[in-house]
Scaffold this active site. Structure first.
Site, mmCIF file in Angstrom:
data_model
loop_
_atom_site.group_PDB
_atom_site.id
_atom_site.type_symbol
_atom_site.label_atom_id
_atom_site.label_comp_id
_atom_site.label_asym_id
_atom_site.label_seq_id
_atom_site.Cartn_x
_atom_site.Cartn_y
_atom_site.Cartn_z
ATOM 1 C CD1 TRP A 80 -2.761 1.506 0.639
ATOM 2 C CD2 TRP A 80 -1.904 1.867 2.685
ATOM 3 N NE1 TRP A 80 -3.467 2.526 1.225
ATOM 4 C CE2 TRP A 80 -2.965 2.774 2.478
ATOM 5 C CE3 TRP A 80 -1.224 1.907 3.905
ATOM 6 C CZ2 TRP A 80 -3.350 3.700 3.436
ATOM 7 C CZ3 TRP A 80 -1.608 2.826 4.864
ATOM 8 C CH2 TRP A 80 -2.664 3.709 4.633
ATOM 9 C CG ASP B 16 -1.670 -1.880 7.645
ATOM 10 O OD1 ASP B 16 -2.816 -1.919 8.117
ATOM 11 O OD2 ASP B 16 -1.319 -1.050 6.781
ATOM 12 C CE LYS C 110 -9.805 -0.055 3.691
ATOM 13 N NZ LYS C 110 -9.488 0.596 2.455
HETATM 14 C C1 LIG Z 1 -2.968 -2.002 3.952
HETATM 15 C C2 LIG Z 1 -3.767 -0.826 4.362
HETATM 16 N N1 LIG Z 1 -3.487 -0.212 5.509
HETATM 17 C C3 LIG Z 1 -4.177 0.851 5.926
HETATM 18 C C4 LIG Z 1 -5.203 1.363 5.177
HETATM 19 C C5 LIG Z 1 -5.902 2.607 5.663
HETATM 20 O O1 LIG Z 1 -7.143 2.440 6.122
HETATM 21 P P1 LIG Z 1 -8.054 3.695 6.522
HETATM 22 O O2 LIG Z 1 -8.865 4.011 5.334
HETATM 23 O O3 LIG Z 1 -8.829 3.201 7.670
HETATM 24 O O4 LIG Z 1 -7.153 4.820 6.887
HETATM 25 C C6 LIG Z 1 -5.540 0.766 3.972
HETATM 26 C C7 LIG Z 1 -6.618 1.333 3.143
HETATM 27 O O5 LIG Z 1 -6.707 1.218 1.979
HETATM 28 C C8 LIG Z 1 -4.806 -0.358 3.549
HETATM 29 O O6 LIG Z 1 -5.081 -0.974 2.399
#
Ligand SMILES: Cc1ncc(COP(=O)(O)O)c(C=O)c1O
Length: 436
Positions: free
Chosen positions: A168, A249, A284
């Site tokens: 990401w 994560d 999500k």
């Molecule tokens: C691997 C990963 N970590 C963190 C996040 C961040 O999530 P949030 O939208 O809750 O900030 C995402 C969102 O796409 C993600 O794919």
């Protein structure tokens, strides 16, 4: 007495002006020195965020058949991102209550923190019971990763942050922003469509002590390929003696197998007594994207450490955003804390996971009908698929068919539905034949 005109229409004729606005200027703009004026002159244009840029480009496309396969949000079979019914019920209850205003504590809603801790580590976790886990509510998963980075900057300021290749993109952004050098570790092998596990271990072994290693607990974004159970066990043994620091994560709990199995890698590390930082997102799993709800959990080895880590995190939070937003955490706490709502939510989460899994199978079957093998798409987990489509193919899909996806070939599977599947599969079949 109020300085505002009693009749708002008066302001058009006799604007109410503050004494400051009518006083003569302290200096004329001509008197501002060139150096003073030049403050922003050297500011470079930063590149737009790849994913948000894609959304914008798609929104501006006039083709009525346009399709956005970029965003990491769940969409239902109609292509909509709707609030979950269980969350709507929680909202009705919360709104109906006598609401108090005021700031949340710096570390967030304590009920949310406890329930989200239990969701990740298990209700019967002795670590939870013994208070070894420090939890701070965060603005989404992004905020949780960012808090982890800020905390580590205080603890291991000269460490490097190691992120998966690929990952990401914000992992790099967050750790670089806090001032860590960032390197990528071997992760995904395009040819064999698998995790480069041995190379990863070798790479980690070659790193100086106490490197920060960012791992994805499940539903790896962007590839959809995770470590196997036995690889997690090996990683756990590795981290037990390597001195490297795991930052896990966990943005997709419940999107792989179920809430419990998805959390297994984290529980493995925590129960083995490996200090680690776990960044969770509820965006999500609760379809609460804009409410910014997540949590950072820090697994420590004793209560004294847990308390001191909390004090550091509070200082960080206070300095960067003071305290977190309330509504998202209240909604999550309401659902998790009520057995009826929780059962409903779990069924909704299962529904989201199963729809994604079915769309993977439908996509594979449709591509097979057109003479193309995309079997790997059904072997991946989570919202995303590394389809194997190349950058020129993605470009062609955008230009000829108004189908928007990342240049890496990453496709957001929930963006597929029964209405758009034929169009998308026809276009992909054409492009994979005509563009290499
Ligand atoms: C691997 C990963 N970590 C963190 C996040 C961040 O999530 P949030 O939208 O809750 O900030 C995402 C969102 O796409 C993600 O794919």
């Amino acid at each position: 007495m109020s300085a505002l005109p009693s009749n708002p229409s008066e302001s058009a004729f006799a604007p109410a002006v503050s004494p400051l606005a009518v006083s003569p200027l302290a200096v004329s703009p001509l008197a501002v020195s060139p150096l003073t004026r030049a403050l922003f002159a050297q500011v470079q244009e930063a590149p737009p965020d790849a994913i948000l840029g894609l959304n914008q480009a798609c929104a501006q496309d006039k083709n009525p058949k346009r399709q956005n396969l970029g965003p990491g949000v769940y969409m239902d079979g109609e292509g909509l991102t709707k609030p979950l019914p269980s969350v709507l019920k929680a909202e009705t209850r919360i709104i109906g209550r006598d609401r108090k205003e005021g700031y949340l504590p710096i570390d967030g809603n304590p009920i949310f923190n406890r329930l989200s801790q239990e969701l990740v580590f298990g209700k019967s976790s002795s670590l939870v019971k013994d208070g070894l886990i420090t939890t701070v509510q965060s603005p989404g998963g992004t905020g949780a990763v960012s808090l982890a980075a800020h905390l580590l900057k205080r603890i291991v300021p000269s460490a490097s942050a190691l992120i998966s290749d690929p990952t990401w993109p914000n992992h790099r952004g967050i750790f670089a922003e806090v001032g860590f050098p960032v390197q990528a570790y071997p992760y995904y092998d395009e040819k064999s469509r698998s995790v480069r596990f041995e190379e990863l271990l070798q790479f980690l072994n070659s790193q100086p002590q106490r490197a920060i290693v960012v791992l994805h607990a499940s539903c790896h974004n962007p590839t959809g390929y995770d470590f196997s159970e036995s690889q997690w066990k090996e990683l756990c043994s590795f981290f037990a003696t390597s001195s490297h620091i795991p930052v896990i994560d966990f943005a997709y709990q419940g999107f792989k197998e179920n809430l419990e199995i998805d959390a297994a890698p984290i529980r493995l590390f925590a129960e083995a007594g490996i200090p680690c930082l776990v960044a969770t997102s509820l965006s999500k799993s609760f379809s609460l994207y804009s409410q910014r709800v997540g949590a950072l959990h820090v697994v420590t080895t004793n209560k004294g450490e847990a308390d001191r880590v909390l004090s550091q995190l509070k200082q960080i939070v206070r300095a960067i955003y003071s305290n977190p937003p309330a509504m998202g955490a209240s909604l999550v706490a309401e659902v998790l804390g009520d057995s009826t709502l929780r059962t409903e939510w779990e069924a909704e989460l299962t529904g989201m996971r199963e729809r994604i899994a079915h769309m993977r199978l439908d996509f594979v079957a449709e591509m097979k009908k057109r003479g193309h093998s995309f079997e790997h798409v059904a072997q991946q987990y989570g919202m995303f698929s590394y389809t194997g489509l190349t950058a020129p193919q993605a470009e062609e899909l955008r230009k000829r068919f108004s189908i928007y996806l990342m240049s890496t070939g990453r496709v957001s599977i929930p963006a597929l539905n029964k209405q758009n599947l034929t169009y998308i599969c026809d276009a992909i079949a054409e492009v994979v034949t005509s563009v290499r």
